[in-house]
Design a protein around this motif. Structure first.
Motif, short mmCIF file in Angstrom:
data_model
loop_
_atom_site.label_atom_id
_atom_site.label_comp_id
_atom_site.label_asym_id
_atom_site.label_seq_id
_atom_site.Cartn_x
_atom_site.Cartn_y
_atom_site.Cartn_z
N THR A 50 0.79 -1.38 -0.01
CA THR A 50 -0.16 0.00 0.07
C THR A 50 1.06 1.23 0.20
N SER A 51 1.87 1.06 -0.07
CA SER A 51 3.01 2.22 -0.20
C SER A 51 3.11 2.81 -1.77
N TYR A 52 1.99 3.12 -2.30
CA TYR A 52 1.91 3.32 -3.59
C TYR A 52 3.02 4.39 -4.21
N GLY A 53 3.19 5.38 -3.42
CA GLY A 53 3.98 6.49 -3.69
C GLY A 53 5.53 6.02 -3.94
N SER A 54 5.74 4.74 -3.37
CA SER A 54 7.19 4.22 -3.38
C SER A 54 7.43 3.50 -4.16
#
Length: 276
Positions: A77-81
């Motif tokens: 869920t760390s989409y920006g990473s």
């Protein structure tokens, strides 16, 4: 005394019968985890695309992660990473978040870097689906006709998680469905492997391959591959399979409100190549 002994024996027998008849829902997960553990890498697969149907199959990959489900969920869920540790995504950014749903910008190289696609997708919060947790991504807009992503997470025990990713992309370029599907399978493999490596604090596959190749600088490609295999590292991918840097026109401008048009210059060039 004899009567009491008989009653104890009956109670013991009934307890054994109850245990033998009790359901064992974890057995399927155990069998799958054993298979993935023995494989030692991602298991690739395809699924027929439905809802709506498509000639392009959905590409999937499953892997066993030696980490708790909570750790794996946090990475997924760390989409920006994504762009920092999953090579399947060369751009990723969270545009907004509302009621647990994240609006995410993703850019993905396809066809060995011959083209780049981008999409804005809604990533749902984790939801239960039987023994799995499912996180789904649905297409909103982009330079493709459709995009779908589905992460599946299943806890085997407190320290092991089965992770799956199923990807579907319908590009506007006229490429054969089988070619697109093969790239989707490869991208799913890279993604679940990258999450596993990060969750287990392993060096990424590219770093392991580089280390293996520098250890035998004068060896032939076959010897280098053999040395990498004996050290447990993955051999470096052939140059033709390595993704080229993304085209600048495919990336969103700073601030992201104005996204690239559905047919940018790079897409037109590749359409012309495909028509020839």
């Amino acid at each position: 005394m004899k009567k009491r002994w008989s009653l104890s024996l009956i109670a013991f027998s009934l307890a054994l019968l109850a245990l033998s008849l009790s359901p064992r829902p974890a057995r399927a997960a155990d069998t799958e985890s054993e298979k993935l553990a023995s494989l030692g890498k991602a298991l690739r697969y395809t699924l027929k695309t439905t809802g709506p149907t498509s000639a392009i199959d959905t590409g999937g990959a499953a892997i066993l992660v030696k980490a708790p489900l909570s750790t794996v969920r946090k990475l997924v869920t760390s989409y920006g990473s994504y762009k920092t540790f999953i090579s399947s995504f060369d751009q990723s950014r969270v545009l907004s978040k509302r009621k647990g749903t994240s609006e995410v910008y993703l850019q993905v190289p396809i066809l060995n870097g011959a083209a780049h696609i981008w999409t804005v997708a809604d990533m749902s919060p984790p939801a239960k689906d039987g023994a799995d947790e499912v996180i789904s991504g649905r297409y909103k807009r982009g330079n493709v006709s459709d995009f779908r992503a589905r992460w599946r997470l299943r806890a085997v025990d407190e320290h092991h998680t089965i992770l799956k990713l199923e990807l579907f992309v319908a590009p506007k370029l006229p490429f054969p469905p089988s070619v697109v599907t093969s790239q989707l399978v490869r991208a799913a493999d890279k993604a679940v492997t990258a999450v596993r490596d990060r969750a287990e604090a392993r060096p990424p596959a590219s770093a392991r391959a580089t280390t293996a190749s520098t250890a035998v600088p004068d060896a032939s490609p076959r010897a280098a591959a053999s040395a990498a295999a004996s050290s447990g590292a993955s051999p470096a991918a052939p140059r033709s399979e390595q993704s080229s840097p993304p085209a600048a026109s495919a990336a969103p401008p700073a601030g992201v409100p104005t996204l690239p048009p559905a047919h940018d210059d790079s897409v037109r060039r590749h359409e012309d190549m495909a028509r020839r």
